[in-house]
Enzyme design. Structure first.
Site, PDB file in Angstrom:
ATOM      1  N   GLU A 111      10.901   0.173 -13.654  1.00  0.00           N
ATOM      2  CA  GLU A 111      10.766   0.347 -12.196  1.00  0.00           C
ATOM      3  C   GLU A 111      11.660   1.507 -11.731  1.00  0.00           C
ATOM      4  O   GLU A 111      10.912   2.012 -10.892  1.00  0.00           O
ATOM      5  CB  GLU A 111      11.329  -1.037 -11.699  1.00  0.00           C
ATOM      6  CG  GLU A 111      10.636  -2.299 -12.092  1.00  0.00           C
ATOM      7  CD  GLU A 111       9.291  -2.171 -11.265  1.00  0.00           C
ATOM      8  OE1 GLU A 111       8.957  -1.428 -10.461  1.00  0.00           O
ATOM      9  OE2 GLU A 111       8.353  -3.164 -11.591  1.00  0.00           O
TER      10      GLU A 111
ATOM     11  N   TYR B 193      13.463  -3.407  -3.341  1.00  0.00           N
ATOM     12  CA  TYR B 193      12.140  -3.507  -4.085  1.00  0.00           C
ATOM     13  C   TYR B 193      12.656  -3.735  -5.573  1.00  0.00           C
ATOM     14  O   TYR B 193      12.081  -4.867  -6.230  1.00  0.00           O
ATOM     15  CB  TYR B 193      11.329  -2.503  -3.938  1.00  0.00           C
ATOM     16  CG  TYR B 193      10.474  -2.330  -4.946  1.00  0.00           C
ATOM     17  CD1 TYR B 193       9.414  -3.153  -4.951  1.00  0.00           C
ATOM     18  CD2 TYR B 193      10.751  -1.631  -6.282  1.00  0.00           C
ATOM     19  CE1 TYR B 193       8.469  -3.036  -6.364  1.00  0.00           C
ATOM     20  CE2 TYR B 193       9.689  -1.512  -7.178  1.00  0.00           C
ATOM     21  CZ  TYR B 193       8.537  -2.429  -7.167  1.00  0.00           C
ATOM     22  OH  TYR B 193       7.991  -2.319  -8.049  1.00  0.00           O
TER      23      TYR B 193
ATOM     24  N   ASP C 169       6.372  -2.435  -2.067  1.00  0.00           N
ATOM     25  CA  ASP C 169       6.432  -0.962  -2.471  1.00  0.00           C
ATOM     26  C   ASP C 169       5.088  -0.374  -1.891  1.00  0.00           C
ATOM     27  O   ASP C 169       4.334  -1.272  -1.200  1.00  0.00           O
ATOM     28  CB  ASP C 169       6.300  -0.985  -4.091  1.00  0.00           C
ATOM     29  CG  ASP C 169       5.160  -1.072  -5.004  1.00  0.00           C
ATOM     30  OD1 ASP C 169       4.010  -1.852  -4.166  1.00  0.00           O
ATOM     31  OD2 ASP C 169       4.418  -0.728  -5.839  1.00  0.00           O
TER      32      ASP C 169
ATOM     33  N   CYS D 158      -7.472  -1.705  -4.669  1.00  0.00           N
ATOM     34  CA  CYS D 158      -7.304  -1.163  -3.362  1.00  0.00           C
ATOM     35  C   CYS D 158      -6.726   0.172  -3.318  1.00  0.00           C
ATOM     36  O   CYS D 158      -5.399   0.045  -2.843  1.00  0.00           O
ATOM     37  CB  CYS D 158      -6.398  -2.358  -2.763  1.00  0.00           C
ATOM     38  SG  CYS D 158      -6.528  -2.618  -0.944  1.00  0.00           S
TER      39      CYS D 158
ATOM     40  N   CYS E  90     -13.836  -2.279  -3.074  1.00  0.00           N
ATOM     41  CA  CYS E  90     -14.062  -3.632  -2.483  1.00  0.00           C
ATOM     42  C   CYS E  90     -15.038  -4.534  -2.999  1.00  0.00           C
ATOM     43  O   CYS E  90     -14.704  -5.642  -3.035  1.00  0.00           O
ATOM     44  CB  CYS E  90     -14.113  -3.507  -0.827  1.00  0.00           C
ATOM     45  SG  CYS E  90     -12.861  -2.593   0.137  1.00  0.00           S
TER      46      CYS E  90
ATOM     47  N   CYS F 295     -13.350  -6.455  -5.812  1.00  0.00           N
ATOM     48  CA  CYS F 295     -11.863  -7.059  -5.494  1.00  0.00           C
ATOM     49  C   CYS F 295     -11.850  -8.590  -5.582  1.00  0.00           C
ATOM     50  O   CYS F 295     -12.743  -9.111  -4.778  1.00  0.00           O
ATOM     51  CB  CYS F 295     -11.624  -6.519  -4.154  1.00  0.00           C
ATOM     52  SG  CYS F 295      -9.990  -7.139  -3.391  1.00  0.00           S
TER      53      CYS F 295
ATOM     54  N   CYS G 211      -9.941 -10.823   3.066  1.00  0.00           N
ATOM     55  CA  CYS G 211      -9.511  -9.534   3.509  1.00  0.00           C
ATOM     56  C   CYS G 211      -9.986  -9.197   4.627  1.00  0.00           C
ATOM     57  O   CYS G 211     -11.310  -9.027   4.882  1.00  0.00           O
ATOM     58  CB  CYS G 211      -9.887  -8.419   2.529  1.00  0.00           C
ATOM     59  SG  CYS G 211      -9.469  -6.604   3.037  1.00  0.00           S
TER      60      CYS G 211
HETATM   61 FE1  SF4 Z   1      -8.272  -3.710  -0.525  1.00  0.00          FE
HETATM   62 FE2  SF4 Z   1      -9.553  -5.551   0.834  1.00  0.00          FE
HETATM   63 FE3  SF4 Z   1     -10.820  -3.815  -0.304  1.00  0.00          FE
HETATM   64 FE4  SF4 Z   1      -9.707  -5.890  -1.658  1.00  0.00          FE
HETATM   65  S1  SF4 Z   1     -11.456  -6.243   0.110  1.00  0.00           S
HETATM   66  S2  SF4 Z   1      -9.948  -3.595  -2.158  1.00  0.00           S
HETATM   67  S3  SF4 Z   1      -7.844  -5.820  -0.392  1.00  0.00           S
HETATM   68  S4  SF4 Z   1      -9.384  -3.447   1.283  1.00  0.00           S
END
Ligand code: SF4
Length: 413
Positions: free
Chosen positions: A58, A142, A160, A214, A221, A224, A230
């Site tokens: 870390e 953190y 972070d 992200c 996205c 994701c 989201c």
């Molecule tokens: Fe990031 Fe939302 Fe896109 Fe997922 S859907 S990559 S959380 S912006």
């Protein structure tokens, strides 16, 4: 008590939180990167060593890319596999291994903290985030959360840079993400979201999502695992905030977590509307004259003089070519004269300013300093008696690269 955040910006539905945890962890199990500290954090039976391994990783990962850290981490753990071994190392050895990783005080502080664990805590790592932060110098909120959750299974969140980005997008938080008010909200959110049975994996999954999916500029996205949770993604798809029963107009009023009214949602940016940050302060400009003094070594090859920096301040204890900060706008002739005087102090004999050969300039950006090194060289014929009271030595090129020298000095050479 502070007012609760508008519903639009937090997770109020327990079923949604459960679904998000499940989706994120399933994705992490499938897609996580194979990193050396992760293996150790799972397989190492010694709890102190587990905590130490995560701690080292870390600290190295602060401000530094994973790809760069892997080799440093492996060499570090090979050389100092335990806190006890690190506590016995010298600062010189630590600086040598750290050379090139930047932000050198991190290595020094890690070693000081290891000494403290060995001498004052019986060699045992504190087991909770609160105790880690309180007892270990250089361990902030953190790092303490990361060690406690990954190594000791404490259900505590982490925030972070990657987590800030992901959470701000998930909940459309567009107020300045470096402001204390937003940071506090994000910590609350991270602590509420963290999976109770797999906190370390959940935190790593959230950070991994920020690092690989992200990402800041072109987030993936479509791939994701949490896109259905989201709000930035929904807003991008539907062009306006999805209606929320109790705060329907969040985003147009004076909501403390929405983008400021002067910088509203920009549809050309999509999800990258979030997070928003106040403009960064410009780094301070500095000029430093540096001289590569060169002599013929006993084996015929060139040798260079390096000297040690003071033990505190920027690049503390590292080695460099004799260097001198310059006032801005100094004429070249004057630069040579002050540098020649400075060299004389190291070499104990007069140095003619006109003998210095101007080589060029090297620019190096430290976190807060835009440094220009004005590089000179000076080949020497006779022998030079160095002042024994000042730390300095002659090195071959190979020895130079193995010494505790900064990346900037490597550029200078
Ligand atoms: Fe990031 Fe939302 Fe896109 Fe997922 S859907 S990559 S959380 S912006």
């Amino acid at each position: 008590a502070p007012a609760p955040p508008p519903a639009w910006h937090h997770f109020s539905d327990p079923a949604e939180v459960e679904a998000l945890r499940g989706n994120l962890l399933a994705w992490y199990d499938r897609c996580k990167r194979d990193l050396p500290w992760r293996a150790l954090a799972v397989t190492e039976p010694d709890a102190d060593r587990r905590g130490y391994a995560v701690w080292v990783s870390e600290i190295m990962l602060q401000q530094t890319q994973v790809a760069t850290v892997i080799d440093y981490y492996n060499r570090w753990m090979q050389k100092w596999p335990t806190l006890q071994a690190l506590a016995q190392a010298s600062l010189e050895e630590v600086n040598e291994l750290w050379a090139g990783l930047g932000y050198y005080s991190r290595g020094k502080r890690l070693q000081e903290a290891a000494r403290k664990v060995v001498s004052e805590l019986g060699g045992h790592m504190p087991r909770t985030a609160e105790a880690l932060q309180k007892l270990l110098p250089g361990v902030g909120r953190y790092t303490a959360g990361a060690i406690a959750s990954i190594s000791y299974g404490q259900a505590t969140g982490v925030v972070d840079g990657n987590v800030i980005r992901v959470l701000c997008r998930l909940r459309c938080i567009g107020a300045d993400s470096s402001s204390p008010a937003v940071i506090d909200r994000l910590w609350d959110m991270a602590n509420a979201l963290v999976d109770r049975s797999r906190p370390g994996d959940f935190n790593q999954a959230l950070m991994e999502l920020g690092a690989t999916v992200c990402v800041p500029k072109a987030p993936l996205c479509g791939e994701c695992p949490v896109k259905q949770h989201c709000r930035a993604w929904c807003r991008k798809l539907f062009g306006k905030p999805a209606p929320v029963p109790d705060v329907e107009d969040c985003g147009v009023g004076d909501c403390p977590l929405c983008p400021p009214a002067t910088e509203p949602w920009d549809s050309s940016l999509g999800v990258t509307n979030f997070p928003r940050k106040a403009a960064k302060k410009q780094p301070r400009a500095m000029r430093t004259a540096t001289c590569v003094l060169q002599r013929r070594g006993c084996r015929g090859g060139p040798e260079y003089l390096i000297v040690q920096r003071p033990s505190s301040g920027l690049l503390a204890g590292l080695w460099e070519f004799p260097s001198l900060p310059l006032a801005q706008d100094l004429q070249e002739q004057k630069e040579r004269e002050v540098l020649a005087d400075h060299l004389q102090a190291w070499m104990g004999q007069p140095v003619a300013a006109k003998g210095l050969r101007f080589i060029g300039e090297v620019i190096h950006i430290f976190s807060h300093i835009h440094q220009t090194y004005v590089v000179y060289s000076l080949p020497l014929d006779g022998d030079v008696t160095l002042d024994p009271a000042s730390p300095s030595r002659w090195v071959t090129e190979e020895e130079f690269h193995a010494s505790a020298v900064s990346t900037a000095m490597k550029k200078v050479l």
